[in-house]
Design a protein around this motif. Structure first.
Motif, PDB file in Angstrom:
ATOM      1  N   GLN A 131       0.814  -1.220   0.000  1.00 27.16           N
ATOM      2  CA  GLN A 131       0.000   0.000   0.000  1.00 27.16           C
ATOM      3  C   GLN A 131       0.847   1.270   0.000  1.00 27.16           C
ATOM      4  O   GLN A 131       0.326   2.360  -0.224  1.00 27.16           O
ATOM      5  CB  GLN A 131      -0.907   0.015   1.230  1.00 27.16           C
ATOM      6  N   PHE A 132       2.152   1.144   0.237  1.00 29.09           N
ATOM      7  CA  PHE A 132       3.012   2.311   0.385  1.00 29.09           C
ATOM      8  C   PHE A 132       3.676   2.679  -0.939  1.00 29.09           C
ATOM      9  O   PHE A 132       3.909   1.825  -1.803  1.00 29.09           O
ATOM     10  CB  PHE A 132       4.104   2.042   1.423  1.00 29.09           C
ATOM     11  N   ASP A 133       3.995   3.954  -1.076  1.00 27.84           N
ATOM     12  CA  ASP A 133       4.814   4.433  -2.189  1.00 27.84           C
ATOM     13  C   ASP A 133       6.274   4.265  -1.773  1.00 27.84           C
ATOM     14  O   ASP A 133       6.905   5.196  -1.267  1.00 27.84           O
ATOM     15  CB  ASP A 133       4.491   5.899  -2.482  1.00 27.84           C
ATOM     16  N   THR A 134       6.793   3.071  -1.982  1.00 26.31           N
ATOM     17  CA  THR A 134       8.123   2.743  -1.482  1.00 26.31           C
ATOM     18  C   THR A 134       9.206   3.589  -2.129  1.00 26.31           C
ATOM     19  O   THR A 134      10.189   3.958  -1.474  1.00 26.31           O
ATOM     20  CB  THR A 134       8.406   1.250  -1.673  1.00 26.31           C
ATOM     21  N   ALA A 135       9.046   3.917  -3.401  1.00 26.61           N
ATOM     22  CA  ALA A 135      10.046   4.754  -4.074  1.00 26.61           C
ATOM     23  C   ALA A 135      10.136   6.126  -3.412  1.00 26.61           C
ATOM     24  O   ALA A 135      11.239   6.658  -3.191  1.00 26.61           O
ATOM     25  CB  ALA A 135       9.704   4.899  -5.552  1.00 26.61           C
TER      26      ALA A 135
ATOM     27  N   TYR B 145      10.409   8.070   9.456  1.00 26.62           N
ATOM     28  CA  TYR B 145       9.367   7.879  10.469  1.00 26.62           C
ATOM     29  C   TYR B 145       8.032   7.687   9.767  1.00 26.62           C
ATOM     30  O   TYR B 145       7.685   8.436   8.862  1.00 26.62           O
ATOM     31  CB  TYR B 145       9.291   9.080  11.407  1.00 26.62           C
ATOM     32  N   MET B 146       7.283   6.653  10.189  1.00 26.50           N
ATOM     33  CA  MET B 146       5.933   6.411   9.691  1.00 26.50           C
ATOM     34  C   MET B 146       5.020   6.216  10.893  1.00 26.50           C
ATOM     35  O   MET B 146       5.275   5.346  11.742  1.00 26.50           O
ATOM     36  CB  MET B 146       5.886   5.178   8.785  1.00 26.50           C
ATOM     37  N   GLU B 147       3.978   6.992  10.972  1.00 23.63           N
ATOM     38  CA  GLU B 147       3.066   6.929  12.111  1.00 23.63           C
ATOM     39  C   GLU B 147       2.249   5.652  12.125  1.00 23.63           C
ATOM     40  O   GLU B 147       1.880   5.147  13.189  1.00 23.63           O
ATOM     41  CB  GLU B 147       2.137   8.144  12.083  1.00 23.63           C
ATOM     42  N   ASP B 148       1.964   5.102  10.945  1.00 26.76           N
ATOM     43  CA  ASP B 148       1.086   3.933  10.830  1.00 26.76           C
ATOM     44  C   ASP B 148       1.721   2.930   9.874  1.00 26.76           C
ATOM     45  O   ASP B 148       1.616   3.074   8.657  1.00 26.76           O
ATOM     46  CB  ASP B 148      -0.293   4.372  10.319  1.00 26.76           C
ATOM     47  N   PHE B 149       2.395   1.925  10.423  1.00 33.55           N
ATOM     48  CA  PHE B 149       3.084   0.947   9.575  1.00 33.55           C
ATOM     49  C   PHE B 149       2.513  -0.457   9.724  1.00 33.55           C
ATOM     50  O   PHE B 149       2.119  -1.089   8.753  1.00 33.55           O
ATOM     51  CB  PHE B 149       4.580   0.932   9.890  1.00 33.55           C
ATOM     52  N   LEU B 150       2.472  -0.980  10.918  1.00 37.13           N
ATOM     53  CA  LEU B 150       2.076  -2.368  11.117  1.00 37.13           C
ATOM     54  C   LEU B 150       0.578  -2.571  10.900  1.00 37.13           C
ATOM     55  O   LEU B 150      -0.238  -1.691  11.198  1.00 37.13           O
ATOM     56  CB  LEU B 150       2.435  -2.829  12.526  1.00 37.13           C
ATOM     57  N   ALA B 151       0.219  -3.751  10.417  1.00 37.06           N
ATOM     58  CA  ALA B 151      -1.190  -4.135  10.344  1.00 37.06           C
ATOM     59  C   ALA B 151      -1.746  -4.229  11.762  1.00 37.06           C
ATOM     60  O   ALA B 151      -1.034  -4.616  12.694  1.00 37.06           O
ATOM     61  CB  ALA B 151      -1.334  -5.467   9.626  1.00 37.06           C
ATOM     62  N   PRO B 152      -3.019  -3.861  11.973  1.00 33.06           N
ATOM     63  CA  PRO B 152      -3.582  -3.857  13.333  1.00 33.06           C
ATOM     64  C   PRO B 152      -3.448  -5.189  14.052  1.00 33.06           C
ATOM     65  O   PRO B 152      -3.180  -5.220  15.257  1.00 33.06           O
ATOM     66  CB  PRO B 152      -5.053  -3.493  13.091  1.00 33.06           C
ATOM     67  N   GLU B 153      -3.606  -6.306  13.335  1.00 30.45           N
ATOM     68  CA  GLU B 153      -3.512  -7.599  14.005  1.00 30.45           C
ATOM     69  C   GLU B 153      -2.081  -7.906  14.446  1.00 30.45           C
ATOM     70  O   GLU B 153      -1.859  -8.603  15.438  1.00 30.45           O
ATOM     71  CB  GLU B 153      -4.036  -8.722  13.103  1.00 30.45           C
ATOM     72  N   VAL B 154      -1.083  -7.393  13.712  1.00 23.76           N
ATOM     73  CA  VAL B 154       0.307  -7.569  14.112  1.00 23.76           C
ATOM     74  C   VAL B 154       0.596  -6.739  15.361  1.00 23.76           C
ATOM     75  O   VAL B 154       1.212  -7.214  16.317  1.00 23.76           O
ATOM     76  CB  VAL B 154       1.260  -7.183  12.972  1.00 23.76           C
TER      77      VAL B 154
ATOM     78  N   TRP C 176      11.613  -5.174   1.931  1.00 24.89           N
ATOM     79  CA  TRP C 176      11.119  -3.794   1.873  1.00 24.89           C
ATOM     80  C   TRP C 176      12.139  -2.831   2.469  1.00 24.89           C
ATOM     81  O   TRP C 176      12.386  -1.754   1.914  1.00 24.89           O
ATOM     82  CB  TRP C 176       9.790  -3.701   2.613  1.00 24.89           C
ATOM     83  N   LEU C 177      12.764  -3.222   3.576  1.00 25.91           N
ATOM     84  CA  LEU C 177      13.786  -2.378   4.196  1.00 25.91           C
ATOM     85  C   LEU C 177      15.009  -2.236   3.281  1.00 25.91           C
ATOM     86  O   LEU C 177      15.649  -1.175   3.254  1.00 25.91           O
ATOM     87  CB  LEU C 177      14.206  -2.955   5.543  1.00 25.91           C
ATOM     88  N   GLU C 178      15.313  -3.258   2.525  1.00 25.14           N
ATOM     89  CA  GLU C 178      16.407  -3.163   1.564  1.00 25.14           C
ATOM     90  C   GLU C 178      16.099  -2.133   0.486  1.00 25.14           C
ATOM     91  O   GLU C 178      16.989  -1.394   0.041  1.00 25.14           O
ATOM     92  CB  GLU C 178      16.671  -4.537   0.937  1.00 25.14           C
ATOM     93  N   LYS C 179      14.858  -2.063   0.070  1.00 26.99           N
ATOM     94  CA  LYS C 179      14.471  -1.054  -0.928  1.00 26.99           C
ATOM     95  C   LYS C 179      14.601   0.353  -0.351  1.00 26.99           C
ATOM     96  O   LYS C 179      14.981   1.287  -1.060  1.00 26.99           O
ATOM     97  CB  LYS C 179      13.038  -1.308  -1.391  1.00 26.99           C
ATOM     98  N   LEU C 180      14.288   0.513   0.918  1.00 28.83           N
ATOM     99  CA  LEU C 180      14.428   1.824   1.549  1.00 28.83           C
ATOM    100  C   LEU C 180      15.894   2.228   1.673  1.00 28.83           C
ATOM    101  O   LEU C 180      16.269   3.365   1.381  1.00 28.83           O
ATOM    102  CB  LEU C 180      13.796   1.818   2.938  1.00 28.83           C
ATOM    103  N   SER C 181      16.722   1.306   2.136  1.00 33.52           N
ATOM    104  CA  SER C 181      18.110   1.626   2.474  1.00 33.52           C
ATOM    105  C   SER C 181      19.060   1.543   1.291  1.00 33.52           C
ATOM    106  O   SER C 181      20.107   2.199   1.285  1.00 33.52           O
ATOM    107  CB  SER C 181      18.610   0.678   3.569  1.00 33.52           C
ATOM    108  N   GLY C 182      18.718   0.735   0.293  1.00 30.15           N
ATOM    109  CA  GLY C 182      19.630   0.501  -0.816  1.00 30.15           C
ATOM    110  C   GLY C 182      20.745  -0.462  -0.477  1.00 30.15           C
ATOM    111  O   GLY C 182      21.665  -0.667  -1.284  1.00 30.15           O
TER     112      GLY C 182
END
Length: 277
Positions: free
Chosen positions: A44-48, A62-71, A124-130
């Motif tokens: 759902q995120f614009d990872t780029a 920083y992201m205020e809302d990341f985890l799924a509610p059940e997680v 996903w973290l690899e895409k953020l950090s490179g």
């Protein structure tokens, strides 16, 4: 846990505590499958755009809302269930609070370990950090750990998450419980002489995320007030899992004194070495 105020907070926080086992989650709800839950959110995120933000902020996001509610619900459940396992430490002028290491989490809250190793999360973290990211070695108590702020004055002073590994170490900080006034204060670009320092401050709600290069972000957690309760979860990922022996000794001593206690750090290390012989 010696103060009456803390006893009251802990009693309220742990009133619904039950062991985190497959048999006990029936009333709580099925434990979500980590990879599926993470994938459902990250798509759902614009990872780029987030990756660009991460780079422009000097390896910080920083992201205020990341985890799924059940997680988030499962992490809250686990954090409350592990209250009796908290190891408290006090370093005058720098740190006061409680911690639960990955070794205890492995025994009593395996969903956290599953989430830490999620291929979807790491990818996903690899895409953020490179960077190509790897999980920390099995004898690293900081690989994933819970941090508790339950007494007045619980805090951690200004610091960097210094990597003792040969490569970089990234910190993923997840909000679990926040019934407090504690804030994450930070300063961006402190290691870059070409960019002015940029101060910031956030209060991380349950399910919120902070991701950063530990050697680049100067940060602290402000002191808790009376009758407050805060729990955060950190994941540590590395670009090179090798650590020189003298650095391993320094890292182990720091973990034993400031976080998890000598018994946790060195008993686990001896047991793992013995099993490998």
């Amino acid at each position: 846990m010696s103060t009456q105020a803390e006893d009251d907070v802990i009693a309220q926080a742990s009133s619904d505590r039950v062991p985190v086992t497959p048999a006990s989650v029936e009333a709580f709800g099925a434990v979500p499958e980590a990879d599926r839950a993470v994938a459902g959110r990250t798509r759902q995120f614009d990872t780029a755009r987030l990756s660009k933000d991460f780079a422009e902020q000097g390896a910080f996001l920083y992201m205020e809302d990341f985890l799924a509610p059940e997680v988030t619900a499962q992490l809250v459940h686990s954090a409350r269930a592990l209250l009796d396992e908290v190891n408290r430490n006090y370093l005058p002028g720098h740190k006061q609070g409680g911690s639960v290491s990955r070794h205890t989490i492995d025994r009593l809250a395996p969903f956290i370990a599953e989430l830490y190793r999620s291929k979807e999360l790491i990818g996903w973290l690899e895409k953020l950090s490179g960077d190509k990211l790897m999980v920390s070695p099995p004898d690293d108590p900081h690989a994933y750990a819970l941090y508790y702020y339950t007494r007045p004055g619980d805090h951690i002073g200004w610091h960097y998450d210094t990597s003792y590994y040969d490569g970089r170490r990234y910190t993923l900080l997840l909000g679990v419980v926040d019934e407090s006034s504690c804030r994450l204060d930070y300063e961006l670009h402190t290691k870059n002489p070409d960019v002015p320092d940029v101060p910031g401050s956030v209060q991380i709600p349950p399910g919120g995320l902070v991701f950063f290069d530990g050697d680049k972000l100067r940060h602290r957690i402000t002191p808790a007030a009376a009758n407050e309760f805060r729990v955060s979860l950190t994941f540590e990922y590395v670009t090179d899992p090798n650590m020189r022996p003298w650095r391993r000794f320094i890292s182990n001593m720091k973990d034993a004194i400031a976080y998890f206690g000598f018994r946790q750090v060195f008993r686990q290390m001896i047991q793992r070495k013995g099993a490998g012989q």
